[in-house]
Each structure stands twice: as C-alpha cells, then as structure tokens.
Design a protein around this motif. Structure first.
Motif, mmCIF file in Angstrom:
data_model
loop_
_atom_site.group_PDB
_atom_site.id
_atom_site.type_symbol
_atom_site.label_atom_id
_atom_site.label_comp_id
_atom_site.label_asym_id
_atom_site.label_seq_id
_atom_site.Cartn_x
_atom_site.Cartn_y
_atom_site.Cartn_z
ATOM 1 N N ARG A 144 -8.112 7.551 -0.414
ATOM 2 C CA ARG A 144 -9.324 6.726 -0.328
ATOM 3 C C ARG A 144 -10.022 6.786 1.029
ATOM 4 N NH1 ARG A 144 -10.434 3.089 -4.802
ATOM 5 N NH2 ARG A 144 -8.814 3.611 -6.284
ATOM 6 N N THR A 145 -9.275 7.199 2.079
ATOM 7 C CA THR A 145 -9.884 7.130 3.420
ATOM 8 C C THR A 145 -9.732 8.412 4.254
ATOM 9 O OG1 THR A 145 -7.917 6.366 4.633
ATOM 10 C CG2 THR A 145 -9.214 4.679 3.529
ATOM 11 N N ARG A 169 -4.311 -5.841 3.338
ATOM 12 C CA ARG A 169 -4.247 -4.393 3.121
ATOM 13 C C ARG A 169 -5.629 -3.735 3.032
ATOM 14 N NH1 ARG A 169 -2.608 -3.330 -3.232
ATOM 15 N NH2 ARG A 169 -4.409 -4.373 -4.144
ATOM 16 N N GLY A 189 -15.734 -4.001 1.578
ATOM 17 C CA GLY A 189 -15.495 -2.565 1.736
ATOM 18 C C GLY A 189 -16.345 -1.678 0.846
ATOM 19 N N ASN A 190 -16.294 -1.948 -0.448
ATOM 20 C CA ASN A 190 -16.976 -1.044 -1.371
ATOM 21 C C ASN A 190 -18.500 -1.076 -1.204
ATOM 22 O OD1 ASN A 190 -17.870 -0.233 -4.389
ATOM 23 N ND2 ASN A 190 -15.947 0.736 -3.751
ATOM 24 N N THR A 228 0.851 -1.196 0.000
ATOM 25 C CA THR A 228 0.000 0.000 0.000
ATOM 26 C C THR A 228 0.884 1.242 0.000
ATOM 27 O OG1 THR A 228 -1.944 1.006 1.030
ATOM 28 C CG2 THR A 228 -0.216 0.274 2.535
ATOM 29 N N CYS A 277 -19.827 -0.532 15.141
ATOM 30 C CA CYS A 277 -19.544 0.915 15.176
ATOM 31 C C CYS A 277 -20.721 1.733 15.704
ATOM 32 C CB CYS A 277 -19.158 1.409 13.780
ATOM 33 S SG CYS A 277 -17.802 0.467 13.104
ATOM 34 N N TRP A 324 -2.394 6.300 -1.398
ATOM 35 C CA TRP A 324 -3.637 5.555 -1.595
ATOM 36 C C TRP A 324 -4.524 5.679 -0.343
ATOM 37 C CZ3 TRP A 324 -6.989 1.981 0.269
ATOM 38 C CH2 TRP A 324 -7.908 1.415 -0.617
ATOM 39 N N HIS A 373 -19.846 8.928 12.540
ATOM 40 C CA HIS A 373 -18.886 7.842 12.767
ATOM 41 C C HIS A 373 -17.673 8.068 11.859
ATOM 42 C CE1 HIS A 373 -16.985 4.074 13.206
ATOM 43 N NE2 HIS A 373 -17.376 3.581 12.044
ATOM 44 N N ASN A 396 -14.355 6.749 7.306
ATOM 45 C CA ASN A 396 -13.685 7.109 6.054
ATOM 46 C C ASN A 396 -14.062 8.550 5.753
ATOM 47 O OD1 ASN A 396 -13.245 7.544 3.223
ATOM 48 N ND2 ASN A 396 -13.232 5.337 2.902
ATOM 49 N N ARG A 453 -14.192 10.114 3.040
ATOM 50 C CA ARG A 453 -15.058 10.260 1.855
ATOM 51 C C ARG A 453 -16.532 10.050 2.233
ATOM 52 N NH1 ARG A 453 -12.704 5.783 -1.106
ATOM 53 N NH2 ARG A 453 -14.313 6.033 -2.681
ATOM 54 N N ILE A 454 -16.782 9.150 3.198
ATOM 55 C CA ILE A 454 -18.171 8.931 3.651
ATOM 56 C C ILE A 454 -18.641 10.179 4.406
ATOM 57 C CG2 ILE A 454 -19.692 7.557 5.143
ATOM 58 C CD1 ILE A 454 -17.863 5.151 4.686
ATOM 59 N N ASN A 457 -10.534 4.258 12.122
ATOM 60 C CA ASN A 457 -11.861 3.820 12.546
ATOM 61 C C ASN A 457 -11.728 3.057 13.867
ATOM 62 O OD1 ASN A 457 -14.327 2.561 12.890
ATOM 63 N ND2 ASN A 457 -14.488 1.833 10.788
HETATM 64 O O1 UT7 Z 1 -17.072 1.219 10.328
HETATM 65 C C1 UT7 Z 1 -18.042 0.469 9.661
HETATM 66 C C2 UT7 Z 1 -18.300 0.968 8.347
HETATM 67 N N1 UT7 Z 1 -17.118 0.851 7.537
HETATM 68 C C3 UT7 Z 1 -17.063 1.511 6.447
HETATM 69 O O2 UT7 Z 1 -17.969 2.259 6.184
HETATM 70 C C4 UT7 Z 1 -15.886 1.311 5.535
HETATM 71 C C5 UT7 Z 1 -16.374 1.380 4.140
HETATM 72 N N2 UT7 Z 1 -15.403 1.127 3.090
HETATM 73 C C6 UT7 Z 1 -14.342 1.911 2.793
HETATM 74 O O3 UT7 Z 1 -13.998 2.798 3.542
HETATM 75 C C7 UT7 Z 1 -13.696 1.711 1.467
HETATM 76 O O4 UT7 Z 1 -14.480 0.819 0.702
HETATM 77 C C8 UT7 Z 1 -12.245 1.170 1.533
HETATM 78 C C9 UT7 Z 1 -11.305 2.239 2.017
HETATM 79 C C10 UT7 Z 1 -12.167 -0.048 2.438
HETATM 80 C C11 UT7 Z 1 -11.767 0.748 0.138
HETATM 81 O O5 UT7 Z 1 -11.897 1.854 -0.770
HETATM 82 P P1 UT7 Z 1 -12.604 1.647 -2.183
HETATM 83 O O6 UT7 Z 1 -12.503 2.927 -2.876
HETATM 84 O O7 UT7 Z 1 -13.990 1.121 -1.916
HETATM 85 O O8 UT7 Z 1 -11.691 0.581 -2.881
HETATM 86 P P2 UT7 Z 1 -12.042 -0.888 -3.429
HETATM 87 O O9 UT7 Z 1 -12.332 -1.826 -2.296
HETATM 88 O O10 UT7 Z 1 -13.085 -0.774 -4.507
HETATM 89 O O11 UT7 Z 1 -10.669 -1.287 -4.081
HETATM 90 C C12 UT7 Z 1 -10.116 -0.552 -5.189
HETATM 91 C C13 UT7 Z 1 -8.729 -1.074 -5.476
HETATM 92 C C14 UT7 Z 1 -8.655 -2.612 -5.588
HETATM 93 O O12 UT7 Z 1 -7.765 -2.942 -6.622
HETATM 94 P P3 UT7 Z 1 -8.309 -3.367 -8.083
HETATM 95 O O13 UT7 Z 1 -9.187 -4.559 -7.852
HETATM 96 O O14 UT7 Z 1 -9.060 -2.183 -8.585
HETATM 97 O O15 UT7 Z 1 -7.059 -3.641 -8.835
HETATM 98 C C15 UT7 Z 1 -8.065 -3.026 -4.266
HETATM 99 O O16 UT7 Z 1 -7.364 -4.241 -4.338
HETATM 100 O O17 UT7 Z 1 -7.831 -0.724 -4.423
HETATM 101 C C16 UT7 Z 1 -7.115 -1.882 -3.987
HETATM 102 N N3 UT7 Z 1 -6.770 -1.718 -2.577
HETATM 103 C C17 UT7 Z 1 -5.657 -1.112 -2.157
HETATM 104 N N4 UT7 Z 1 -4.634 -0.553 -2.821
HETATM 105 C C18 UT7 Z 1 -3.645 -0.004 -2.103
HETATM 106 C C19 UT7 Z 1 -7.498 -2.109 -1.489
HETATM 107 N N5 UT7 Z 1 -6.844 -1.763 -0.363
HETATM 108 C C20 UT7 Z 1 -5.711 -1.148 -0.749
HETATM 109 C C21 UT7 Z 1 -4.642 -0.568 -0.050
HETATM 110 N N6 UT7 Z 1 -3.642 -0.001 -0.744
HETATM 111 N N7 UT7 Z 1 -4.601 -0.536 1.305
#
Ligand code: UT7
Length: 338
Positions: A42-43, A158, A225-226, A34, A119, A38, A260, A263, A265-266, A290
């Motif tokens: 993203r967070t 990750r 996650g997404n 990571t 949470c 990133w 809460h 993230n 972005r949320i 978080n």
């Molecule tokens: O507390 C309870 C509630 N929790 C939440 O609300 C959390 C909600 N989710 C999130 O905050 C976000 O979904 C995340 C931060 C977990 C992930 O962000 P995202 O924009 O939804 O990314 P994604 O899961 O769609 O992944 C996009 C890409 C993937 O790669 P490919 O498949 O596009 O090649 C992941 O493998 O990002 C990749 N990825 C990472 N890259 C670098 C996932 N984690 C990482 C990382 N570093 N740590």
C-alpha cells in the motif's frame, strides 16, 4: 553607464542527516495489527529512521545545515537568513527552531524564522528564499527542512504509525547573476477548505494542553488517508503539468523528478501521468518513509551523494501536505557534483 544585472537565486548545495535507529515493517508488526506485506503493497515503505529520545528537530536540522554550508564552500558568518520548514518544532510556541539551529551552528544576529506548511514546507521555504534574494535583501539563505515526526505519531494507530519517519535536509540558496544557474520557477499554493484532512489537534489555541487532550490523544497526527491520497495524486499531477507548460519544458527534459515521498503509489501514479521513465523519478520512500518537510531535501541529498545529481542538471520538485498545501519548483542544481 551599464545597468546592474539583477540578483537571481541559485541552489548551491545540499546536506542531510538521518538518525541511526531504524524502525522496520517487521518491528511495526509487533506493535500494531499490520503486516510487512500490507505496508509494502500500500505504501512502498520498508523502513523509516527514528530520532533518539533526546535528539530534537533542531539537532537534526543543525547537522544537515552544517553539511550544506560546508558543501557550498561557505562559513556560518556568510549566511544572512535562516529558514526552517517544520511542523514538529522543538517548541510549539517559541523560540522558533530556526533560531535554535542558528545558535547551534554559530550563526549570529541574522534573521531566522520557521515556515509551517507541513510536507510542502521545504518548497515553500525555497519560494521565500528566492523572493528575499531577488529583492536584493539577502545573499546566502540557509533553508532547512527538519522533522521529528515520531514525536507526534501515535504508535498504537496503524493507519498513521507505519507512514512517518524522522530526519532533516538543508540547502544553501545563494545570489547569482548567471541565468543558467538560476531558479526557473517556484509555485506554492494552499486550500484551507481541506484543513481537516491532516491535522494535529493539540496543543494550540483551539486545544491548549489539558488532561482531556492527553486522554483523547489529540496531540497525535490524524489523517483522512484515502481522501488525502486521491487529492494528492490529482493535485500533484496538475501542479507539475502547469509548471512544465508555463516554462515550455517537456517532462522528457527533466533528469530528476523529485516528488514528496509520502507513498510510492502516489509517486508512481504521478510519474505515469507525466509519462516519466523510472530512472527520472527519485524514490527514497522505501528507506525513510514520509519525513514531511525533510522529505525533498533528503531525497536531493541522496541523489547528490550517490553521484546521480550533477552540476547544472534540472530538478523538478513537487510536494503536497497538510493545510492542505502544495508546491512545485523547477531549478538547476548549481553546486559542485559530489
Ligand atoms: O504527506 C502528506 C500527504 N500524505 C499522503 O499523501 C498520504 C496519503 N494516504 C496514503 O498513503 C494511504 O491512504 C494510506 C497508506 C494511509 C492507506 O492506504 P489506503 O489504500 O488508502 O487504505 P485505506 O485507508 O482505504 O484502508 C484500507 C483498509 C482498511 O480496512 P477495511 O476498512 O477495508 O477493513 C484499513 O483499516 O486497510 C486497513 N488498514 C491497514 N491494514 C493493515 C489501514 N492501515 C493498515 C495497516 N495495516 N497499517
């Protein structure tokens, strides 16, 4: 004969505890594939705090609780109910973390139990405290949100290890007759249809501890996650709109919107949908990550300690988490300013 005034619930004090050790994005770059860029993009998270190996959820909860009781001008013996919201309890079956916290801070012979709503746990616990006080059963309820999330995070994954941190927050909810000090509203809800969005598969009756549990890492948190992200934005926005409309309060009239901290972005998406100004929206996710049930009380403590939260000011709490669960609360801060 004059009728006795009903007993109402008021948010009387706040306290928090943050462990010393910091895990930064740069540290995580050395552990998994990571980058700081990133994670930040993203967070919004830059760092999170991690408890010591021998520091438990109840140790952190007890420290936060002691501050909250002191700041309420009370003593341990004044507390007549202890609630601890956590999904990382000291022990997965028994005793409850609320019992252990009570013992650590000298609260004896008082009802104590844990609340499991991930949470959303702290706001769920506020709804329970409010009900106990309004029914006349209790006078001073200690509500703790404490998590050692690092104990259920897989630091080779990750997608989750960048998100979570440890810490605790606590509040004293006290009986009052003054309407301007009282909770305006609390709402809590759940939909178990989405149970697999955020889950720790073991240990439990479905997957008792076994070699297979260890080999497959089922004791670690797993998250879609997404999917969770999209549902969080939708649900949090709807929930806040509903509680504001129901109580005929405009979003402009909220000095402290405390969502809460999962993230940024949320948080930003929900704040924008409600047309909140940046200064209305409380943000601590960059420094704590978080912290699940501890996230909201830690954020309230932050604005209280920095002098931003004054006596009588309205707080709007909004949360979302595993279960899936969600909850919101509208209430004035009824304690003394810092
Ligand atoms: O507390 C309870 C509630 N929790 C939440 O609300 C959390 C909600 N989710 C999130 O905050 C976000 O979904 C995340 C931060 C977990 C992930 O962000 P995202 O924009 O939804 O990314 P994604 O899961 O769609 O992944 C996009 C890409 C993937 O790669 P490919 O498949 O596009 O090649 C992941 O493998 O990002 C990749 N990825 C990472 N890259 C670098 C996932 N984690 C990482 C990382 N570093 N740590």
């Amino acid at each position: 004969m004059s009728a006795t005034k009903p007993q109402l619930a008021s948010f009387r004090s706040i306290g928090a505890y943050v462990p010393e050790k910091i895990l930064s994005n740069e540290d995580l770059e050395k552990m998994v594939d990571t980058t700081d860029e990133w994670i930040t993009k993203r967070t919004g998270i830059k760092e999170r705090h991690i408890a010591d190996k021998d520091e438990s959820t109840s140790d952190m909860g007890a420290k936060a609780a002691q501050k909250a009781i002191e700041r309420a001008g009370l003593k341990a013996e004044d507390i007549d109910l202890v609630l601890c919201a956590t999904v990382t309890p000291d022990y997965f079956n028994m005793p409850s973390t609320a019992c252990i916290i009570s013992d650590k801070i000298g609260i004896r012979n008082v009802q104590a139990f844990d609340i499991s709503a991930a949470c959303s746990g702290f706001v769920y616990a506020l709804s329970v405290a409010k009900a106990f006080i309004e029914s006349g059963m209790k006078k001073n309820v200690l509500v703790v949100g404490a998590e050692k999330f690092s104990s259920i995070v897989d630091y080779t994954d990750r997608s989750t290890c960048i998100l979570f941190g440890d810490g605790a927050g606590a509040a004293v909810i006290s009986a009052t007759e003054k309407e301007d000090e009282a909770f305006v509203d609390v709402h809590a809800s759940a939909d178990g249809n989405y149970a697999d969005f955020l889950v720790t598969p073991a240990p439990g009756s479905v997957n008792p501890v076994s070699q297979q549990v260890i080999d497959e890492g089922l004791n670690f948190v797993q998250m879609k996650g997404n999917e969770t992200f999209k549902l969080a934005v939708k649900t949090l926005t709807k929930d806040v709109k509903e509680i504001l409309e129901k109580n005929a309060i405009a979003s402009d009239d909220i000095p402290h919107f405390i969502p809460h901290q999962a993230n940024y972005r949320i948080i930003k998406a929900v704040g924008d949908a409600l047309k909140m100004k940046e200064e209305q929206v409380v943000r601590t996710v960059h420094k704590y990550g978080n912290t699940s049930a501890a996230s909201i009380p830690m954020a309230i403590n932050d604005i209280w300690e920095s002098g931003r939260l004054q006596k009588g000011e309205l707080m709007l709490l909004d949360t979302f988490g595993g279960g899936l669960t969600w909850a919101s609360a509208l209430l004035p801060f009824a304690g003394e300013s810092c």
